[in-house]
Design a protein around this motif. Structure first.
Motif, mmCIF file in Angstrom:
data_model
loop_
_atom_site.group_PDB
_atom_site.id
_atom_site.type_symbol
_atom_site.label_atom_id
_atom_site.label_comp_id
_atom_site.label_asym_id
_atom_site.label_seq_id
_atom_site.Cartn_x
_atom_site.Cartn_y
_atom_site.Cartn_z
ATOM 1 N N GLN A 373 34.192 49.594 44.846
ATOM 2 C CA GLN A 373 34.878 48.335 44.555
ATOM 3 C C GLN A 373 33.943 47.136 44.744
ATOM 4 O OE1 GLN A 373 37.407 46.745 47.443
ATOM 5 N NE2 GLN A 373 38.593 45.472 46.066
ATOM 6 N N ILE A 374 34.121 46.120 43.893
ATOM 7 C CA ILE A 374 33.375 44.862 43.963
ATOM 8 C C ILE A 374 34.364 43.710 43.860
ATOM 9 C CG2 ILE A 374 31.657 43.395 42.814
ATOM 10 C CD1 ILE A 374 30.382 45.945 41.709
ATOM 11 N N THR A 375 34.175 42.672 44.690
ATOM 12 C CA THR A 375 35.010 41.464 44.551
ATOM 13 C C THR A 375 34.201 40.244 44.134
ATOM 14 O OG1 THR A 375 34.786 40.802 46.879
ATOM 15 C CG2 THR A 375 36.585 42.336 46.334
ATOM 16 N N ARG A 376 32.885 40.331 44.240
ATOM 17 C CA ARG A 376 32.048 39.219 43.778
ATOM 18 C C ARG A 376 30.673 39.741 43.371
ATOM 19 N NH1 ARG A 376 31.999 34.833 48.299
ATOM 20 N NH2 ARG A 376 34.260 35.167 48.104
ATOM 21 N N VAL A 377 30.117 39.103 42.363
ATOM 22 C CA VAL A 377 28.807 39.477 41.832
ATOM 23 C C VAL A 377 27.915 38.240 41.820
ATOM 24 C CG1 VAL A 377 27.520 40.442 39.897
ATOM 25 C CG2 VAL A 377 29.836 41.252 40.369
ATOM 26 N N ILE A 378 26.743 38.362 42.402
ATOM 27 C CA ILE A 378 25.749 37.282 42.391
ATOM 28 C C ILE A 378 24.581 37.722 41.522
ATOM 29 C CG2 ILE A 378 24.214 35.855 43.780
ATOM 30 C CD1 ILE A 378 26.065 36.335 46.164
ATOM 31 N N LYS A 438 30.542 43.224 35.113
ATOM 32 C CA LYS A 438 30.354 44.094 36.272
ATOM 33 C C LYS A 438 31.593 44.045 37.164
ATOM 34 C CE LYS A 438 27.132 46.266 38.982
ATOM 35 N NZ LYS A 438 26.143 47.258 38.574
ATOM 36 N N LEU A 439 32.104 42.839 37.398
ATOM 37 C CA LEU A 439 33.275 42.684 38.249
ATOM 38 C C LEU A 439 34.512 43.294 37.599
ATOM 39 C CD1 LEU A 439 34.382 41.572 40.873
ATOM 40 C CD2 LEU A 439 34.674 39.359 39.764
ATOM 41 N N ALA A 440 34.650 43.118 36.283
ATOM 42 C CA ALA A 440 35.802 43.681 35.584
ATOM 43 C C ALA A 440 35.842 45.195 35.721
ATOM 44 C CB ALA A 440 35.762 43.288 34.107
ATOM 45 N N ARG A 441 34.674 45.814 35.720
ATOM 46 C CA ARG A 441 34.628 47.277 35.790
ATOM 47 C C ARG A 441 35.001 47.785 37.179
ATOM 48 N NH1 ARG A 441 32.899 51.459 32.834
ATOM 49 N NH2 ARG A 441 32.187 53.328 33.920
ATOM 50 N N TYR A 442 34.589 47.068 38.229
ATOM 51 C CA TYR A 442 34.736 47.619 39.580
ATOM 52 C C TYR A 442 35.652 46.795 40.479
ATOM 53 C CZ TYR A 442 31.046 50.832 38.335
ATOM 54 O OH TYR A 442 30.322 51.819 37.723
#
Length: 558
Positions: A373-378, A438-442
């Motif tokens: 799971q991811i909630t933010r991508v930098i 990336k965020l949409a996927r995870y």
């Protein structure tokens, strides 16, 4: 139907010259066996037509000149990983038993001498230096099939072990995509040597060590990148010191000047082709398929300087992640497939399968992996110095994408951050798109599926997308009543044993209505648009998030 049959083919190189006949300067006895391992004049070794050695099981109907030494063939299929660019390569293990036989297939001079020992032991010894990465193919079909009509699966040799005390020989091979792991870019041998000291203001550099290459080059020396060109002399004429954000410095005679790989605002598809060519993989790709995929989804441009020899696979992994694409070896089609992480085309409808007609009993499994799971991508992009990468301080720009709702205590209640150092990206729009997708996927981790079909329903294969309905899948499209809903799934592995096809898949991130931007003119308002136009193009929703008089679902853009 006739009995199934398998063949194993080893394709090994053979010199096209004759021992002792010019240009071969070898003389005396014993003669070579026209392999590089046994060659007595390696400077003149000239690879000619390769020799195919074919093996089969001991079964009635084996033909095509196959030797009945094959005992077992096992393989593992490719498993794609869209997020990493590459997945697991397909691999092959074959077992043969050594045997006694004349030397006519191996020895061009068999009339002049008598073969000793066993056939496979001789083959291995005579080709020890030259079998690595050579073709090792499995052919599957039925007794009586012509060779060209059989299903061919291509591999490259990794190792040949044996024979052991029982005459057992084990062969291991992997699919051709492994060649990306062998190649380096830039070429480690593309290095000039500084012939005389020069300071940080010098506009010419005297070199030695290799012939000048005409045309503009970027060279790395120490931590400096220098742009310039040669003009028929070994003097490099400088047009820019401290290029690509590096710092000009003084350098000494004997220092190395490494030729760099440079992409400046270069279409992504051309960068991919460069990397493919560097690994000598053009013959394994359908360039038309790559071009079609790029024209539709991979239209961004890339900028980067690769100034130290780097494995092509590592470069490809970075490029594929940053352009949101992936590739794999497609065994059925015998080619490398390039695929963008993107929705289906507006007029593509995935095939639908269900538990009543298609999914085999007791074969379905559903797993949620929250470790991904991811909630933010930098995303750090636009490097300030192309010789210093991989740290936030070395990038001019940053793009941050956050799903604040997923971080609420009422939701997942945690921050999970992924950092991407996007060395190839200069555009803020491209960096933002990378973070969003990336965020949409995870956002919810990764949902994995396993199931099996009967071969009659097995048209779907690795990399393809399907809609699958099963009582275990509920909550789709906002329906939480408990009724089964279709899940859109991408197949990441397919394995057939002849009786069933076992699949692994992950949820496709692209659900809903995706559309292209409409042209500036010629497209009417939504309610007046044709069905084709409503499918192809996006239209703005109202304040309530619906489109048109019928309150249709809104569109999404990638």
């Amino acid at each position: 139907m006739s009995e199934p049959i398998e063949y194993l083919e080893l394709t090994l190189p053979r010199c096209g010259l004759t021992h002792g006949t010019a240009p071969c300067t070898a003389s005396g006895t014993p003669k070579c066996y026209n392999t590089f391992t046994t060659c007595q004049d390696r400077e003149n070794f000239a690879e000619g037509e390769a020799v195919i050695h074919r093996f089969a099981m001991q079964q009635e109907g084996a033909a095509h000149g196959a030797m009945p030494a094959l005992r077992a063939v096992s393989d593992s299929s490719v498993k794609i990983d869209p997020d990493k660019g590459f997945g697991l390569s397909a691999s092959l293990t074959a077992v043969l038993t050594d045997f006694a036989l004349h030397d006519r297939a191996q020895d061009p001079y068999w009339r002049e001498r008598t073969a000793q020992g066993t056939w496979l032991a001789r083959l291995i010894a005579r080709n020890r230096e030259n079998y690595f990465r050579r073709s090792c193919d499995v052919l599957r079909g039925h007794v009586g099939d012509a060779i060209e009509d059989m299903q061919r699966e291509c591999y490259l040799l990794e190792s040949i072990d044996g024979p052991d005390s029982n005459g057992r020989v084990q062969i291991k091979a992997k699919d051709p995509i492994l060649k990306f792991d062998d190649a380096m870019l830039p070429d480690p041998e593309a290095v000039y040597t500084v012939a005389a000291d020069f300071d940080d203001q010098a506009t010419s550099i005297v070199t030695t060590g290799r012939d000048p290459v005409l045309g503009e080059l970027v060279l790395r020396i120490g931590s400096e990148l220098i742009r310039g060109e040669f003009k028929n002399t070994p003097v490099f004429l400088v047009t820019e010191r401290g290029a690509f954000g590096s710092e000009a410095d003084s350098h000494s005679a004997g220092d190395d000047l490494q030729v760099c790989y440079v992409a400046e605002d270069r279409p992504a598809i051309d960068v991919l082709r460069d990397l493919r060519a560097a690994a000598d993989m053009d013959a394994f790709a359908d360039d038309a398929q790559w071009a079609d995929e790029a024209d539709q989804w991979l239209t961004l441009s890339l900028t980067h300087v690769v100034s130290k020899p780097t494995k092509v696979k590592k470069l490809l992994e970075a490029v594929l992640e940053q352009i949101r694409a992936y590739m794999w070896w497609e065994q059925r089609q015998q080619r490398i497939v390039l695929k963008a992480i993107a929705p289906l085309a507006y007029n593509d409808v995935p095939p639908a399968y269900n538990h009543v007609q298609h999914v085999l009993a007791d074969s379905f499994d559903l797993m949620d992996d929250l470790t991904k799971q991811i909630t933010r991508v930098i995303v750090y992009f636009s490097p300030s110095d192309r010789t210093e990468l991989g740290e936030a301080k070395n990038y001019r720009s940053i793009s941050v994408t956050v799903d604040a709702e997923a971080e609420l205590p009422e939701s997942y209640g945690r921050e999970k951050t992924v950092e991407i150092f996007a060395d190839w990206l200069e555009s803020a729009g491209d960096a933002s798109s990378l973070g969003f997708r990336k965020l949409a996927r995870y956002r919810n981790g990764e949902r994995r599926f396993k199931w099996a079909f009967d071969p009659k329903d097995g048209a779907i294969w690795t990399g393809e997308i399907l809609d699958i309905t099963h009582p275990a899948v509920v909550g789709g499209q906002g329906d939480y009543s408990g009724a089964p809903t279709a899940a859109r799934v991408q197949v990441i592995r397919a394995v057939s044993d002849g009786e069933r096809i076992q699949y692994e898949g992950v949820t496709s991130e692209f659900t809903g209505r995706y559309a292209y931007f409409a042209p500036d003119s010629g497209v009417p308002d939504y309610d007046a648009a044709s069905d084709e136009e409503q499918l192809r193009y996006g239209f703005y929703s109202d304040d309530n998030g619906v489109v048109g008089a019928a309150d249709d679902a809104p569109y999404r853009y990638v």
